[in-house]
Design an enzyme around this catalytic site. Structure first.
Site, mmCIF file in Angstrom:
data_model
loop_
_atom_site.group_PDB
_atom_site.id
_atom_site.type_symbol
_atom_site.label_atom_id
_atom_site.label_comp_id
_atom_site.label_asym_id
_atom_site.label_seq_id
_atom_site.Cartn_x
_atom_site.Cartn_y
_atom_site.Cartn_z
ATOM 1 N N TRP A 44 75.841 72.320 63.957
ATOM 2 C CA TRP A 44 75.999 70.942 63.206
ATOM 3 C C TRP A 44 76.782 71.367 61.622
ATOM 4 O O TRP A 44 77.440 70.373 61.865
ATOM 5 C CB TRP A 44 74.160 70.208 62.865
ATOM 6 C CG TRP A 44 73.700 69.570 63.812
ATOM 7 C CD1 TRP A 44 73.984 70.341 65.713
ATOM 8 C CD2 TRP A 44 73.165 68.907 63.473
ATOM 9 N NE1 TRP A 44 72.856 69.107 66.113
ATOM 10 C CE2 TRP A 44 72.080 68.279 64.738
ATOM 11 C CE3 TRP A 44 72.551 67.971 62.839
ATOM 12 C CZ2 TRP A 44 71.791 67.235 64.733
ATOM 13 C CZ3 TRP A 44 71.628 66.694 62.763
ATOM 14 C CH2 TRP A 44 71.475 66.693 64.152
ATOM 15 N N ASP A 90 64.244 78.650 51.792
ATOM 16 C CA ASP A 90 63.659 77.541 51.457
ATOM 17 C C ASP A 90 64.551 75.935 49.878
ATOM 18 O O ASP A 90 64.184 75.731 49.703
ATOM 19 C CB ASP A 90 62.238 77.588 50.601
ATOM 20 C CG ASP A 90 61.365 76.348 51.692
ATOM 21 O OD1 ASP A 90 61.939 75.182 51.483
ATOM 22 O OD2 ASP A 90 60.078 77.070 51.258
ATOM 23 N N ASP A 99 67.976 68.464 61.447
ATOM 24 C CA ASP A 99 67.770 69.393 62.782
ATOM 25 C C ASP A 99 66.717 69.883 63.163
ATOM 26 O O ASP A 99 66.355 70.209 64.146
ATOM 27 C CB ASP A 99 68.451 69.954 63.865
ATOM 28 C CG ASP A 99 68.624 69.762 65.438
ATOM 29 O OD1 ASP A 99 67.904 68.739 65.646
ATOM 30 O OD2 ASP A 99 69.108 70.800 66.169
ATOM 31 N N LYS A 155 65.014 64.803 62.871
ATOM 32 C CA LYS A 155 64.763 64.836 64.053
ATOM 33 C C LYS A 155 63.695 64.411 63.586
ATOM 34 O O LYS A 155 62.407 64.790 63.094
ATOM 35 C CB LYS A 155 64.877 66.564 64.355
ATOM 36 C CG LYS A 155 64.260 66.515 65.564
ATOM 37 C CD LYS A 155 63.996 67.964 66.536
ATOM 38 C CE LYS A 155 65.708 68.624 66.338
ATOM 39 N NZ LYS A 155 65.480 69.540 67.088
#
Length: 227
Positions: free
Chosen positions: A82, A114, A138, A178
């Site tokens: 991406w 993270d 995603d 997503k």
């Protein structure tokens, strides 16, 4: 580039595994699918790091998400497909972050960490040198095979991505994440409708037909927590 038909689609012979020795049935099925997936072949031919890159291509073709000189954040960026697409489509700079290491991509800043960590958030903003125009996610959790559990897990991950986007997006910005079919949880949908002018759902053609995934696409960020 993306159309409603898969890249390289058309009549072709099915490729079969030469040997199944030492492989589980699930592994054999996965490899068989990879060998015969036109998106896998097209990604390899174009130098894209994943077939998932075509999902963003198709979403961008439909919703015109990426514009020249945009600052883009790619959450869960590994292996970098991406990020590659965002750069190819005119983003001036892309900051990708993932728990896994990502091989360098020219024009991007790739961080390992993270995104929920406040230090990682600051590192993203420092690398962007300003607020983001588009936040992409995603990411998906490891599936358990229990639909209700998997749905709750991916919604929770999408909500964390949205919370991050609300902190870093510039007014007018966009957000893509997503989900699994079953709908967006009401609390998340309420937040999206409050903070974005337009909220839509889409399943790009590159998503496998047997996959429950779809994407929430929100545009016209009103401000929310960013500041």
């Amino acid at each position: 580039m993306a159309t409603k038909t898969p890249p390289g689609s058309g009549r072709s012979l099915t490729t079969r595994l030469k040997t199944a020795k030492g492989r589980t049935t699930a592994s054999q099925l996965w490899l068989q699918r990879q060998l015969n997936d036109p998106y896998v072949k097209a990604a390899r031919e174009r130098g894209l790091r994943s077939r998932a890159a075509f999902k963003l291509i198709e979403l961008d073709d439909r919703f015109k998400l990426i514009r020249p000189r945009m600052r883009v954040v790619d959450l869960g960026a590994a292996p970098g497909g991406w990020t590659q697409v965002a750069l190819e489509r005119g983003a001036s700079h892309v900051v990708g972050i993932d728990l896994l290491p990502i091989d360098p991509i020219a024009g991007s800043t790739l961080l390992q960490g993270d995104f929920q960590d406040p230090e990682a958030e600051r590192a993203v903003l420092d690398a962007l040198d300003g607020q983001a125009d588009l936040v992409l996610s995603d990411m998906a959790p490891n599936t358990t095979g229990h639909n209700a559990t998997d749905h709750l897990r991916i919604v929770a991950l999408a909500e964390l991505s949205l919370d991050f986007a609300q902190k870093v997006l510039a007014p007018g910005g966009g957000f893509v994440a997503k989900l699994f079919q079953g709908g967006t949880e009401k609390t998340m949908l309420d937040a999206l409708k409050r903070d974005f002018a337009v909220v839509r759902h889409a399943k790009p053609p590159a998503s496998r037909k047997d996959s429950a995934e779809l994407y929430v696409v929100a545009t016209g960020f009103r401000g929310g927590k960013a500041g």
